[in-house]
Design a protein around this motif. Structure first.
Motif, PDB file in Angstrom:
ATOM      1  N   TYR A  68       0.808  -1.217   0.000  1.00  0.00           N
ATOM      2  CA  TYR A  68       0.000   0.000   0.000  1.00  0.00           C
ATOM      3  C   TYR A  68       0.846   1.274   0.000  1.00  0.00           C
ATOM      4  O   TYR A  68       0.561   2.230  -0.737  1.00  0.00           O
ATOM      5  CB  TYR A  68      -0.917  -0.021   1.222  1.00  0.00           C
ATOM      6  CG  TYR A  68      -1.998   1.025   1.251  1.00  0.00           C
ATOM      7  CD1 TYR A  68      -2.518   1.583   0.078  1.00  0.00           C
ATOM      8  CD2 TYR A  68      -2.537   1.465   2.460  1.00  0.00           C
ATOM      9  CE1 TYR A  68      -3.530   2.526   0.115  1.00  0.00           C
ATOM     10  CE2 TYR A  68      -3.547   2.410   2.505  1.00  0.00           C
ATOM     11  CZ  TYR A  68      -4.039   2.941   1.329  1.00  0.00           C
ATOM     12  OH  TYR A  68      -5.041   3.885   1.378  1.00  0.00           O
ATOM     13  N   LEU A  69       1.896   1.310   0.799  1.00  0.00           N
ATOM     14  CA  LEU A  69       2.663   2.546   0.959  1.00  0.00           C
ATOM     15  C   LEU A  69       3.331   3.025  -0.332  1.00  0.00           C
ATOM     16  O   LEU A  69       3.356   4.241  -0.586  1.00  0.00           O
ATOM     17  CB  LEU A  69       3.698   2.376   2.067  1.00  0.00           C
ATOM     18  CG  LEU A  69       3.134   2.213   3.486  1.00  0.00           C
ATOM     19  CD1 LEU A  69       4.260   2.067   4.499  1.00  0.00           C
ATOM     20  CD2 LEU A  69       2.230   3.388   3.866  1.00  0.00           C
ATOM     21  N   SER A  77      -8.305  -5.156  -8.207  1.00  0.00           N
ATOM     22  CA  SER A  77      -8.573  -3.716  -8.232  1.00  0.00           C
ATOM     23  C   SER A  77      -7.363  -2.919  -7.772  1.00  0.00           C
ATOM     24  O   SER A  77      -7.088  -1.837  -8.296  1.00  0.00           O
ATOM     25  CB  SER A  77      -9.784  -3.399  -7.346  1.00  0.00           C
ATOM     26  OG  SER A  77     -10.952  -4.035  -7.824  1.00  0.00           O
ATOM     27  N   CYS A  78      -6.627  -3.446  -6.789  1.00  0.00           N
ATOM     28  CA  CYS A  78      -5.399  -2.776  -6.341  1.00  0.00           C
ATOM     29  C   CYS A  78      -4.370  -2.744  -7.467  1.00  0.00           C
ATOM     30  O   CYS A  78      -3.718  -1.717  -7.705  1.00  0.00           O
ATOM     31  CB  CYS A  78      -4.832  -3.487  -5.127  1.00  0.00           C
ATOM     32  SG  CYS A  78      -5.864  -3.394  -3.640  1.00  0.00           S
ATOM     33  N   VAL A  79      -4.220  -3.880  -8.149  1.00  0.00           N
ATOM     34  CA  VAL A  79      -3.277  -3.943  -9.268  1.00  0.00           C
ATOM     35  C   VAL A  79      -3.737  -3.007 -10.393  1.00  0.00           C
ATOM     36  O   VAL A  79      -2.921  -2.311 -11.019  1.00  0.00           O
ATOM     37  CB  VAL A  79      -3.138  -5.387  -9.767  1.00  0.00           C
ATOM     38  CG1 VAL A  79      -2.253  -5.447 -11.009  1.00  0.00           C
ATOM     39  CG2 VAL A  79      -2.573  -6.285  -8.669  1.00  0.00           C
ATOM     40  N   PHE A 135      -7.714  -0.992  -1.552  1.00  0.00           N
ATOM     41  CA  PHE A 135      -6.677  -1.447  -0.626  1.00  0.00           C
ATOM     42  C   PHE A 135      -7.236  -1.663   0.779  1.00  0.00           C
ATOM     43  O   PHE A 135      -6.982  -2.693   1.421  1.00  0.00           O
ATOM     44  CB  PHE A 135      -5.520  -0.442  -0.592  1.00  0.00           C
ATOM     45  CG  PHE A 135      -4.596  -0.520  -1.769  1.00  0.00           C
ATOM     46  CD1 PHE A 135      -3.463  -1.303  -1.729  1.00  0.00           C
ATOM     47  CD2 PHE A 135      -4.874   0.185  -2.935  1.00  0.00           C
ATOM     48  CE1 PHE A 135      -2.597  -1.374  -2.806  1.00  0.00           C
ATOM     49  CE2 PHE A 135      -4.015   0.123  -4.032  1.00  0.00           C
ATOM     50  CZ  PHE A 135      -2.884  -0.669  -3.972  1.00  0.00           C
ATOM     51  N   GLU A 136      -7.993  -0.694   1.267  1.00  0.00           N
ATOM     52  CA  GLU A 136      -8.530  -0.818   2.617  1.00  0.00           C
ATOM     53  C   GLU A 136      -9.578  -1.920   2.696  1.00  0.00           C
ATOM     54  O   GLU A 136      -9.648  -2.638   3.702  1.00  0.00           O
ATOM     55  CB  GLU A 136      -9.101   0.525   3.069  1.00  0.00           C
ATOM     56  CG  GLU A 136      -8.038   1.603   3.230  1.00  0.00           C
ATOM     57  CD  GLU A 136      -8.590   2.907   3.770  1.00  0.00           C
ATOM     58  OE1 GLU A 136      -9.793   2.941   4.105  1.00  0.00           O
ATOM     59  OE2 GLU A 136      -7.831   3.888   3.860  1.00  0.00           O
ATOM     60  N   SER A 180      -9.486   6.795  -7.107  1.00  0.00           N
ATOM     61  CA  SER A 180     -10.693   6.274  -6.466  1.00  0.00           C
ATOM     62  C   SER A 180     -10.503   4.828  -6.031  1.00  0.00           C
ATOM     63  O   SER A 180     -10.899   4.434  -4.925  1.00  0.00           O
ATOM     64  CB  SER A 180     -11.887   6.380  -7.430  1.00  0.00           C
ATOM     65  OG  SER A 180     -13.080   5.915  -6.824  1.00  0.00           O
ATOM     66  N   LEU A 181      -9.857   4.028  -6.874  1.00  0.00           N
ATOM     67  CA  LEU A 181      -9.561   2.645  -6.511  1.00  0.00           C
ATOM     68  C   LEU A 181      -8.531   2.579  -5.380  1.00  0.00           C
ATOM     69  O   LEU A 181      -8.630   1.733  -4.487  1.00  0.00           O
ATOM     70  CB  LEU A 181      -9.036   1.883  -7.725  1.00  0.00           C
ATOM     71  CG  LEU A 181     -10.049   1.547  -8.822  1.00  0.00           C
ATOM     72  CD1 LEU A 181      -9.336   0.973 -10.045  1.00  0.00           C
ATOM     73  CD2 LEU A 181     -11.089   0.561  -8.308  1.00  0.00           C
TER      74      LEU A 181
END
Length: 277
Positions: A14-15, A72-74, A113-114, A107-108
């Motif tokens: 995430y960071l 979605s993160c990717v 991630f959360e 937006s993603l």
């Protein structure tokens, strides 16, 4: 130990994405201005990013749940990477497309991630729910530091190394690639409930209207966000004629914001026990 390992894997994915997001902020106006666009055209480009973020935000929850949160993160990392590459263009439409992709990717970034973390924390690992704030307090602390560092790095590569205002966008790409690759290889996939977009929006609207306090909070938040977006557009043309280094000014803004957040937390949880109105 198992929780710390899981937490570290989340932060490592995430960071870098958060760092890349901050790198794209300090010199955006200067970059568009260097392309020869008028103030009104720059405003239109900013609006493309804001509008796509708002429009996609209405369906992002349903989209993320259906596609899969890891995917979605990717996808967020991929969209933001393409957006950064499009900043190399001199064409207005290409830059507008870049702002639209950045809005969707952002937006993603702040939903997928959360959502992925909370599902993994509670459902797959069965850790106590009381431990979730520990992770997000770490995210907030790191995010503040990354924001301050992003302004300094942007100033270094753009002015110190003489690479110009597009340089921070190119520096952001490796961070996005690191985030996407790490999440894709090390995270498990999870999904949310399958709901139609109209049903999800209807539920949200009913929840908004059922409690006047929720509606009031939403209106206050919307006004605050609108002020911040106006500020995001205006601060560069106000400071630039005075020769103030924009990256350092950006770091100052984010440091002040982090200080305000820390003072608020101390006031609410410390000896003073202040209560928000």
């Amino acid at each position: 130990p198992a929780f710390r390992l899981f937490q570290r894997e989340f932060l490592l994915g995430y960071l870098p994405a958060l760092a890349a997001d901050w790198l794209q902020g300090p010199l955006l106006f200067q970059l568009l201005q260097s392309r020869g666009f008028l103030r009104s055209q720059i405003a239109a480009l900013y609006s493309c990013g804001f509008a796509s973020n708002v429009a996609f935000g209405l369906v992002s929850g349903v989209f993320v749940d259906r596609l899969g949160r890891k995917k979605s993160c990717v996808l967020s990392s991929g969209l933001c990477s393409v957006s950064c590459l499009l900043q190399l263009s001199q064409d207005f439409l290409a830059l507008a497309a870049g702002r639209v992709l950045a809005g969707v990717g952002t937006s993603l970034l702040f939903s997928a991630f959360e959502s992925w973390y909370i599902h993994e924390h509670l459902e797959r690992h069965d850790f106590p729910a009381e431990w979730i704030p520990n992770t997000f307090s770490r995210v907030a602390l790191w995010n503040s530091g990354l924001a301050v560092a992003a302004g300094l790095v942007a100033e270094l590569v753009a002015e110190g190394l003489g690479l110009g205002p597009v340089a921070p966008f190119l520096v952001a790409i490796p961070f996005l690639a690191l985030s996407g690759i790490f999440a894709g290889k090390n995270w498990d996939e999870n999904y949310g409930k399958s709901r139609s977009c109209s049903k999800a929006c209807g539920e949200g609207l009913r929840g908004l209207l059922s409690d006047p306090r929720v509606l009031l909070l939403g209106l206050v938040q919307a006004l605050v966000e609108s002020i911040l977006l106006i500020f995001a557009f205006l601060w560069t043309p106000v400071l630039e004629p005075h020769g103030i280094p924009l990256g350092i000014a950006f770091s100052g803004f984010t440091a002040a914001s982090a200080t305000g957040s820390a003072l608020f937390r101390r006031g609410v949880t410390g000896r003073l026990r202040l209560q928000p109105l």
